[in-house]
Design a protein around this motif. Structure first.
Motif, mmCIF file in Angstrom:
data_model
loop_
_atom_site.group_PDB
_atom_site.id
_atom_site.type_symbol
_atom_site.label_atom_id
_atom_site.label_comp_id
_atom_site.label_asym_id
_atom_site.label_seq_id
_atom_site.Cartn_x
_atom_site.Cartn_y
_atom_site.Cartn_z
ATOM 1 N N TYR A 37 -2.401 -70.311 -71.297
ATOM 2 C CA TYR A 37 -3.332 -69.921 -71.947
ATOM 3 C C TYR A 37 -4.651 -70.008 -71.112
ATOM 4 O O TYR A 37 -4.616 -70.736 -70.116
ATOM 5 N N GLN A 39 -9.196 -69.790 -71.206
ATOM 6 C CA GLN A 39 -10.362 -69.903 -71.926
ATOM 7 C C GLN A 39 -11.552 -69.757 -71.192
ATOM 8 O O GLN A 39 -11.852 -70.449 -69.991
ATOM 9 N N LYS A 43 -15.790 -68.362 -75.141
ATOM 10 C CA LYS A 43 -14.855 -67.869 -75.815
ATOM 11 C C LYS A 43 -13.623 -68.642 -76.223
ATOM 12 O O LYS A 43 -13.776 -69.794 -75.731
ATOM 13 N N GLN A 44 -12.882 -68.414 -77.186
ATOM 14 C CA GLN A 44 -11.836 -69.190 -77.490
ATOM 15 C C GLN A 44 -10.477 -69.162 -76.576
ATOM 16 O O GLN A 44 -10.600 -67.973 -75.849
ATOM 17 N N ARG A 45 -9.683 -70.181 -76.561
ATOM 18 C CA ARG A 45 -8.649 -70.262 -75.817
ATOM 19 C C ARG A 45 -7.662 -68.955 -76.180
ATOM 20 O O ARG A 45 -7.336 -68.800 -77.567
ATOM 21 N N GLU A 46 -7.196 -68.433 -75.328
ATOM 22 C CA GLU A 46 -6.029 -67.430 -75.751
ATOM 23 C C GLU A 46 -5.165 -67.302 -74.976
ATOM 24 O O GLU A 46 -4.775 -67.895 -73.808
ATOM 25 N N TRP A 109 -0.546 -80.077 -73.485
ATOM 26 C CA TRP A 109 -1.489 -79.178 -72.636
ATOM 27 C C TRP A 109 -1.859 -80.048 -71.282
ATOM 28 O O TRP A 109 -1.714 -81.057 -71.224
#
Length: 119
Positions: A37, A39, A43-46, A109
């Motif tokens: 993922y 980030q 911005k949001q984590r994607e 994570w």
């Protein structure tokens, strides 16, 4: 205790490549899925890409054709080959694993590795 150790981030020019690695260790149990993922600032984590223990992959539309995810099950390691990088790929990239242990699903994570694309 599960540890995820990421490596491979850095500064690269537009059009360049990087290979990210993430090695899992500790009380892993059965790893069901590994992935990356990212980030970017503000911005949001994607999701970037994931791969299951059977090799099924999922990619974000923004990276299809440019990034390749792979894994070495014997080493509990997942890789992300990133090619044709552009400024929009600048972000902190996080490794993620989903495991099954103790009759439950768990998710972990990594600490993140910075990828900066700039000339």
């Amino acid at each position: 205790q599960v540890q995820l150790v990421e490596s491979g981030g850095g500064l690269v020019q537009p059009g360049g490549s990087l290979r990210l690695s993430c090695a899992a260790s500790g009380s892993i149990g059965s790893i069901l899925r590994m992935g990356w993922y990212r980030q970017a600032p503000g911005k949001q984590r994607e999701l970037v890409a994931t791969i299951t223990n059977s090799g099924t992959t999922v990619y974000a539309d923004s990276v299809k054709g440019r990034f390749t995810i792979s894994r070495d099950n014997a080493k509990n390691t997942v890789y992300l080959q990133t090619d044709s990088l552009n400024a929009d790929d600048t972000a902190v990239y996080y490794c993620n694993i989903k495991i099954f242990r103790g009759a439950s699903f768990r998710e972990y994570w990594g600490q993140g590795t910075q990828v900066t694309v700039s000339s």
